[in-house]
Design a protein around this motif. Sequence first.
Motif, mmCIF file in Angstrom:
data_model
loop_
_atom_site.group_PDB
_atom_site.id
_atom_site.type_symbol
_atom_site.label_atom_id
_atom_site.label_comp_id
_atom_site.label_asym_id
_atom_site.label_seq_id
_atom_site.Cartn_x
_atom_site.Cartn_y
_atom_site.Cartn_z
ATOM 1 N N GLN A 124 0.814 -1.213 0.000
ATOM 2 C CA GLN A 124 0.000 0.000 0.000
ATOM 3 C C GLN A 124 0.855 1.275 0.000
ATOM 4 O O GLN A 124 0.347 2.371 0.179
ATOM 5 N N SER A 125 2.144 1.117 -0.214
ATOM 6 C CA SER A 125 3.061 2.256 -0.139
ATOM 7 C C SER A 125 3.240 2.933 -1.493
ATOM 8 O O SER A 125 3.054 2.318 -2.543
ATOM 9 N N SER A 126 3.630 4.194 -1.431
ATOM 10 C CA SER A 126 3.954 4.951 -2.642
ATOM 11 C C SER A 126 4.900 6.083 -2.262
ATOM 12 O O SER A 126 5.037 6.424 -1.072
ATOM 13 N N PHE A 127 5.547 6.661 -3.274
ATOM 14 C CA PHE A 127 6.610 7.628 -3.036
ATOM 15 C C PHE A 127 6.473 8.821 -3.985
ATOM 16 O O PHE A 127 6.093 8.651 -5.146
ATOM 17 N N ALA A 128 6.819 10.010 -3.489
ATOM 18 C CA ALA A 128 6.782 11.193 -4.346
ATOM 19 C C ALA A 128 7.677 12.286 -3.778
ATOM 20 O O ALA A 128 7.914 12.352 -2.561
ATOM 21 N N LEU A 129 8.155 13.141 -4.677
ATOM 22 C CA LEU A 129 8.947 14.320 -4.321
ATOM 23 C C LEU A 129 8.271 15.547 -4.937
ATOM 24 O O LEU A 129 8.668 16.028 -6.003
ATOM 25 N N PRO A 130 7.238 16.067 -4.272
ATOM 26 C CA PRO A 130 6.447 17.161 -4.849
ATOM 27 C C PRO A 130 7.027 18.552 -4.610
ATOM 28 O O PRO A 130 6.361 19.553 -4.884
ATOM 29 N N GLU A 131 8.258 18.627 -4.112
ATOM 30 C CA GLU A 131 8.843 19.933 -3.797
ATOM 31 C C GLU A 131 8.834 20.875 -4.996
ATOM 32 O O GLU A 131 8.711 22.096 -4.849
ATOM 33 N N GLY A 135 7.894 25.052 -5.382
ATOM 34 C CA GLY A 135 8.954 25.983 -5.723
ATOM 35 C C GLY A 135 10.176 25.861 -4.862
ATOM 36 O O GLY A 135 10.886 26.841 -4.626
ATOM 37 N N THR A 136 10.457 24.646 -4.384
ATOM 38 C CA THR A 136 11.638 24.460 -3.546
ATOM 39 C C THR A 136 12.366 23.186 -3.955
ATOM 40 O O THR A 136 11.927 22.433 -4.832
ATOM 41 N N LEU A 137 13.503 22.938 -3.324
ATOM 42 C CA LEU A 137 14.402 21.845 -3.683
ATOM 43 C C LEU A 137 14.278 20.674 -2.725
ATOM 44 O O LEU A 137 14.327 20.864 -1.509
ATOM 45 N N ASP A 156 13.089 12.160 -13.520
ATOM 46 C CA ASP A 156 11.649 12.174 -13.762
ATOM 47 C C ASP A 156 10.901 12.479 -12.467
ATOM 48 O O ASP A 156 10.015 13.346 -12.426
ATOM 49 N N LEU A 157 11.261 11.795 -11.400
ATOM 50 C CA LEU A 157 10.603 12.023 -10.110
ATOM 51 C C LEU A 157 10.858 13.439 -9.600
ATOM 52 O O LEU A 157 9.943 14.122 -9.114
ATOM 53 N N LEU A 158 12.096 13.898 -9.698
ATOM 54 C CA LEU A 158 12.461 15.210 -9.170
ATOM 55 C C LEU A 158 11.865 16.352 -9.978
ATOM 56 O O LEU A 158 11.432 17.365 -9.416
ATOM 57 N N LEU A 159 11.830 16.205 -11.298
ATOM 58 C CA LEU A 159 11.398 17.301 -12.165
ATOM 59 C C LEU A 159 9.884 17.391 -12.340
ATOM 60 O O LEU A 159 9.363 18.469 -12.635
ATOM 61 N N THR A 160 9.190 16.267 -12.153
ATOM 62 C CA THR A 160 7.731 16.283 -12.345
ATOM 63 C C THR A 160 6.956 16.208 -11.043
ATOM 64 O O THR A 160 5.784 16.601 -10.990
ATOM 65 N N GLY A 161 7.570 15.668 -9.997
ATOM 66 C CA GLY A 161 6.857 15.491 -8.733
ATOM 67 C C GLY A 161 5.832 14.368 -8.780
ATOM 68 O O GLY A 161 4.976 14.264 -7.905
ATOM 69 N N ARG A 162 5.916 13.492 -9.775
ATOM 70 C CA ARG A 162 4.918 12.431 -9.936
ATOM 71 C C ARG A 162 5.034 11.374 -8.844
ATOM 72 O O ARG A 162 6.045 11.279 -8.146
#
Length: 260
Positions: A124-131, A135-137, A156-162
């Motif tokens: 049931q886990s998932s991961f994302a980097l929506p920063e 507007g932040t890093l 892909d994860l860092l640039l899209t936040g998907r």
Amino acid sequence: MSDVIKTRREGTILEVILDRPKANAIDLATSRLMGETFKAFRDDPELRVAIVKTAGDKFFSAGWDLKAAAAGDAVDGDYGVGGFAGLQELIDMNKPVIACVNGMAVGGGFELVLSCDLIYASDQSSFALPEIRAGTLADAATIKLPKRIPYHVAMDLLLTGRWMNVQEAHRWGLVNEVLPKERLEERVWEVARLLASGPPLVFAAIKEVAREAEAMSFQEAMNWVTKRKFRTVDTLYGSEDNLEGFRAFAEKRDPVWKGR
């Protein structure tokens, strides 16, 4: 230690539980508590393995507490001894740390997972980097993630936040195992007990060499090992445990590790 950070100890294993409803978000005060907890684990000679988990079913951790930030918590404030979430910048953490992930690991919550040595996750886990959307890093993830998975996938994860579901995370080698939720903790404790029965001085040497060798050429790192320039390697070679390993092999018995 508090209502927010709970610990449970079994022999040489320490379980650290973040319990901060609703999303286990981490503000400055929580980060400092986590740092003190992980520092105490690092410095306790009786403890050998840590498990990091969180309470609740929906979120492993939403990462940085944006509501606290809006109320005045500075992004560049005092996170405490180990940096954000107490683990990712903790110096000389030479003991194995296992992430027990259930739910969404978002932003700094994902970075906390990346700070661990082994990652076990529920289905049931998932991961994302929506920063990127705020507007932040995602600083730690930007440094670590391209070294853990293919560069283009990390970007892909860092640039899209998907979102990345747990099956994809496992496919790229980011997660060690994916398990049904009801089996997750049992498996994590099984691995923790296995590690707790292992040679702590060797584990310490593995972690220091792997960490420090990132900034070295292969030959430089090998020279540091053979010349015993790494503190943990110097401690290991000539230790009682080092000799015990050889004796146990020769005597065809299981070794008894004492950590000295």
